[in-house]
Motif scaffolding. Structure first.
Motif, PDB file in Angstrom:
ATOM      1  N   ARG A 223      40.236  36.788  42.590  1.00  9.33           N
ATOM      2  CA  ARG A 223      38.920  37.282  42.708  1.00  9.33           C
ATOM      3  C   ARG A 223      37.941  36.953  41.678  1.00  9.33           C
ATOM      4  N   HIS A 224      38.641  37.209  40.347  1.00  9.23           N
ATOM      5  CA  HIS A 224      37.979  36.968  39.165  1.00  9.23           C
ATOM      6  C   HIS A 224      37.390  35.481  39.057  1.00  9.23           C
ATOM      7  N   PHE A 225      38.581  34.622  39.300  1.00  6.55           N
ATOM      8  CA  PHE A 225      38.263  33.110  39.074  1.00  6.55           C
ATOM      9  C   PHE A 225      37.459  32.506  40.365  1.00  6.55           C
ATOM     10  N   ALA A 226      37.324  33.442  41.155  1.00  5.32           N
ATOM     11  CA  ALA A 226      36.432  32.880  42.366  1.00  5.32           C
ATOM     12  C   ALA A 226      36.741  31.748  42.905  1.00  5.32           C
ATOM     13  N   GLY A 227      37.921  31.408  43.002  1.00  6.25           N
ATOM     14  CA  GLY A 227      38.280  30.191  43.735  1.00  6.25           C
ATOM     15  C   GLY A 227      38.551  28.703  43.035  1.00  6.25           C
ATOM     16  N   ARG A 228      38.175  29.105  41.642  1.00  3.58           N
ATOM     17  CA  ARG A 228      38.048  27.850  40.791  1.00  3.58           C
ATOM     18  C   ARG A 228      39.525  27.354  40.517  1.00  3.58           C
ATOM     19  N   PHE A 229      40.491  28.149  40.385  1.00  2.00           N
ATOM     20  CA  PHE A 229      41.748  27.809  40.251  1.00  2.00           C
ATOM     21  C   PHE A 229      42.646  28.445  41.544  1.00  2.00           C
ATOM     22  N   PRO A 230      43.670  27.714  41.859  1.00  2.00           N
ATOM     23  CA  PRO A 230      44.492  28.432  42.960  1.00  2.00           C
ATOM     24  C   PRO A 230      45.501  29.102  42.282  1.00  2.00           C
ATOM     25  N   ILE A 231      45.266  30.537  42.907  1.00  2.00           N
ATOM     26  CA  ILE A 231      46.103  31.608  42.193  1.00  2.00           C
ATOM     27  C   ILE A 231      46.768  32.604  43.494  1.00  2.00           C
ATOM     28  N   PRO A 232      48.109  31.921  43.600  1.00  2.00           N
ATOM     29  CA  PRO A 232      48.521  32.848  44.843  1.00  2.00           C
ATOM     30  C   PRO A 232      48.938  34.453  44.503  1.00  2.00           C
ATOM     31  N   GLN A 233      49.384  35.139  45.513  1.00  2.00           N
ATOM     32  CA  GLN A 233      49.769  36.471  45.439  1.00  2.00           C
ATOM     33  C   GLN A 233      51.234  36.262  44.905  1.00  2.00           C
TER      34      GLN A 233
END
Length: 371
Positions: A223-233
């Motif tokens: 949420r913090h990076f708002a989709g700028r980087f792919p971050i999975p759970q």
């Protein structure tokens, strides 16, 4: 297996407690972290850890632990030692009054700011960068009290794990789980292996309990990076409620340990044929639909329904009987749902929470966990 001792901050001259972690396999691959009895008076997890240790010793000696598995067989030496008039008080620290399973520190924004220049479009690389930075931030964090040092130690051991299992129990209950909503797809197989009747889902339930401190970093970073980087759970973190406080038998514990190892084998941390996924014994429901049942007046508490019963709105679950006036107060279910937990005390004070029914619809707001 390597045993590591982690001294806690000494609360007084001449005293020193420690946490012991047992390390199987080797770092570098997928990691599972399992701890028992964060509430020091919840003992089923310690016996499950005993059986896990025996089985992991054999698996490790045979070279079958292909990932890294860290086991903390007793996660709360402070709560384990707290007794008053022979009563074990392991849920709250007597010094601060704080729940041992609340108020874990948040390093999310600190880590996000530190690693942003290192993130890119490779999700696996982003996970590795964030895990290293989170572990370093946790281990470098300042602590002033023994309780804070215990929290730091447990988070330092677990925060870079793919799987975190926090073994608890209720008073009298069916096997059930708590996890965050983004974790449910990865948790659903675990619920099947454990035969859980119920998994309660929430996203940021309040007061930052241990399991959420491990899992929420990932969806909050996303949420913090708002989709700028792919971050999975990248962390499945689950509170496993091993039925009730007196369900401390070798038969149950050995079976639970075997089922946990079957799940780890299914996830690829233990060599061997992948187990067949069992049939589901329950379902997932919102934690906001788990309704506490309170006694509005004091008296002798007697239950009319057993845990595991499916109940309807208005069904009488228990009675509170005034021994002086002989008045009987009926405690009714406010929703259709699963009567999954009840207290083991049989005298109710006014306002005491005595049971829980899990409905299908979210109806509560605010902090969703009890004290």
């Amino acid at each position: 297996m390597q045993a590591v001792r982690h001294p806690l901050l000494s609360p007084a001259p001449g005293t020193q407690r420690e946490i012991v972690s047992l390390h199987y396999g080797r770092p570098g691959g997928p990691k599972a972290y399992i701890q028992a009895s964060l509430h020091g008076d919840e003992l089923p997890g310690m016996l499950v850890a005993h059986h896990l240790r025996r089985q992991l010793d054999a698996l490790d000696a045979a070279g079958q632990v292909t990932g890294e598995i860290v086991l903390v067989p007793m996660a709360n030496p402070i709560g384990l030692s707290q007794f008053l008039l022979h009563a074990h008080l392991g849920r709250f620290e007597l010094m601060s009054g704080e729940n041992f399973n609340r108020h874990y520190p948040d390093q999310i924004e600190t880590v996000a700011q530190a690693v942003e220049p290192q993130l890119g479009q490779d999700a696996a690389a982003n996970v590795a960068v964030l895990r290293r930075a989170l572990k370093a931030a946790v281990e470098a964090s300042h602590v002033d009290t023994e309780l804070q040092s215990q929290r730091r130690t447990l988070l330092g051991l677990s925060c870079d794990a793919d799987i975190v299992l926090d073994l608890h129990c209720d008073a009298q209950a069916v096997m059930h789980l708590y996890t965050e909503t983004p974790c449910w797809p990865d948790c659903e197989p675990l619920a099947r292996f454990l035969g859980a009747r119920l998994t309660l889902l929430a996203q940021d339930s309040g007061d930052n309990p241990f399991d959420e401190a491990c899992s929420q970093v990932w969806w909050k970073w996303n949420r913090h990076f708002a989709g700028r980087f792919p971050i999975p759970q990248a962390c499945l973190s689950v509170t496993v409620e091993l039925r009730g406080a007196t369900d401390v038998t070798h038969e149950l514990a050995a079976a639970d340990a075997r089922r946990i190892l079957d799940f780890l084998r299914w996830r690829g941390l233990i060599a061997g044929d992948k187990p067949v996924l069992p049939e589901a014994q329950g379902d997932a429901r919102p934690l906001a639909g788990s309704m506490p049942i309170y006694a509005p007046r004091p008296g002798v508490l007697t239950f009319l329904k057993d845990v595991g019963a499916e109940v309807k709105t208005g069904d009488v679950l228990a009675e509170v009987i005034d021994p002086i006036t002989a008045e009987v107060c009926e405690l009714k279910s406010p929703v259709d749902g699963l009567f999954f937990a009840r207290d083991f005390l049989r005298f109710a004070n006014a306002g005491m929470r005595v049971a829980k029914v899990a409905g299908h619809e979210a109806v509560r707001t605010g902090k969703l966990l009890g004290a």
